[in-house]
Design an enzyme around this catalytic site. Sequence first.
Site, PDB file in Angstrom:
ATOM      1  N   HIS A   1       0.862  -1.188   0.000  1.00  0.00           N
ATOM      2  CA  HIS A   1       0.000   0.000   0.000  1.00  0.00           C
ATOM      3  C   HIS A   1       0.896   1.235   0.000  1.00  0.00           C
ATOM      4  O   HIS A   1       1.285   1.733   1.045  1.00  0.00           O
ATOM      5  CB  HIS A   1      -0.919  -0.025   1.234  1.00  0.00           C
ATOM      6  CG  HIS A   1      -1.950   1.071   1.272  1.00  0.00           C
ATOM      7  ND1 HIS A   1      -3.150   0.951   1.947  1.00  0.00           N
ATOM      8  CD2 HIS A   1      -1.965   2.309   0.732  1.00  0.00           C
ATOM      9  CE1 HIS A   1      -3.846   2.059   1.822  1.00  0.00           C
ATOM     10  NE2 HIS A   1      -3.137   2.917   1.094  1.00  0.00           N
TER      11      HIS A   1
ATOM     12  N   GLU B   1     -11.069   3.662   5.973  1.00  0.00           N
ATOM     13  CA  GLU B   1     -10.014   4.593   6.414  1.00  0.00           C
ATOM     14  C   GLU B   1     -10.704   5.715   7.196  1.00  0.00           C
ATOM     15  O   GLU B   1     -10.398   5.949   8.359  1.00  0.00           O
ATOM     16  CB  GLU B   1      -9.247   5.141   5.209  1.00  0.00           C
ATOM     17  CG  GLU B   1      -8.141   6.141   5.586  1.00  0.00           C
ATOM     18  CD  GLU B   1      -7.411   6.726   4.374  1.00  0.00           C
ATOM     19  OE1 GLU B   1      -7.945   6.673   3.251  1.00  0.00           O
ATOM     20  OE2 GLU B   1      -6.300   7.274   4.585  1.00  0.00           O
TER      21      GLU B   1
HETATM   22  N1  HPA Z   1      -6.415   7.565   1.163  1.00  0.00           N
HETATM   23  C1  HPA Z   1      -7.172   7.717   0.073  1.00  0.00           C
HETATM   24  N2  HPA Z   1      -6.678   8.111  -1.090  1.00  0.00           N
HETATM   25  C2  HPA Z   1      -5.385   8.351  -1.183  1.00  0.00           C
HETATM   26  C3  HPA Z   1      -4.547   8.205  -0.095  1.00  0.00           C
HETATM   27  C4  HPA Z   1      -5.097   7.794   1.130  1.00  0.00           C
HETATM   28  O1  HPA Z   1      -4.412   7.649   2.154  1.00  0.00           O
HETATM   29  N3  HPA Z   1      -3.309   8.528  -0.525  1.00  0.00           N
HETATM   30  C5  HPA Z   1      -3.390   8.827  -1.823  1.00  0.00           C
HETATM   31  N4  HPA Z   1      -4.654   8.734  -2.228  1.00  0.00           N
HETATM   32 ZN    ZN Z   2      -3.765   4.753   0.523  1.00  0.00          ZN
END
Ligand code: HPA
Ligand code: ZN
Length: 337
Positions: free
Chosen positions: A17, A200
Amino acid sequence: MLSVTDFIASLPKAELHIHIEGSLEPEMMFALAQRNGVSLPYDSVEAIRAAYSFSNLQDFLDLYYQGMSVLREEQDFYDLTRAYLSRVAADGVKHVEVFFDPQAHTARGVAFETVLDGIHRALADGERQLGITAKLILCFLRHLPAEDALVTLEQAMDHRDRIVGVGLDSSENGYPPELFVEVFAKARAAGFRAVAHAGEEGPPAYVRGALEALQVDRIDHGNRALEDEALVAELAERQMPLTVCPLSNLRLCGVTDMKKHPLKTMLDKGLFVTLNSDDPSYFGGYVNDNYRAVQQALGLSDAVLAEIARNSFAASFLDDEAKAARIAEVDAYVNGG
Ligand code: HPA
Ligand code: ZN
């Protein structure tokens, strides 16, 4: 006996990731801005670094998209990717699965092939020169319409030999996985593997949506799955890999203190976790910094760290033979070999 920091330093591992555009260090951003005649709202490398203070994902994304405006030529994408590989070679990284965001470049008039050719040439050189194997994952930007993602998938169809899978990133809340059912179904039918950011910032329902609607092979992040016991049980039962990114969670205020990071809970609940950097230049550390941060905050043993490293290969899109060979390298390392 190695200290735990030394143990992490050379522990063989994969990174699954990592947004390649998020590895753009301020020094390179500044240099490429000059090389390409792009103006930045900063007058020094220090000013760029000082701007990296975020309250949430969107705060970060605003700077992330602004920063990547310096990437214009094939050589820029090459230099970015090659620098990342050199950096992680020093972290014991043996395999990487790299995200890229083509829509963030084609929207600025940079051709899809310019982006892909530069990144791929660097990955090929990295494999030859550093012994790091690599695969590339194309991410769709979820804040843009699904029709745009379909156009991007069409562009990728001619390059299936260089792109292993598709992912879903950018602003999460308000953009559920179900919006992208069609494009993911088409991608999977064409032989692409599938991953998606979920949980997230978004709710557990988005993790379930990634599993059920998008049929993903891995969940990127997945932290908020912990709010739903039945979902946790399903993730554990299926041994669905989660690509956890602790420093990212801290910098984007998903956790307030590394001591409160959910990694320990995830492990205790039998979830299949890996450790990753996400956007190392923006979040204050590469993959080993993430291993060290959680080790220090949560007191993880060498045995647990080695299990996470084994997971990183097992959850990768390497073939079974390559996975077994890399996992054997972890075992040999643990046994002092
Ligand atoms: N989250 C979502 N989209 C993203 C991220 C992330 O941490 N980094 C780059 N694009
Ligand atoms: Zn990411």
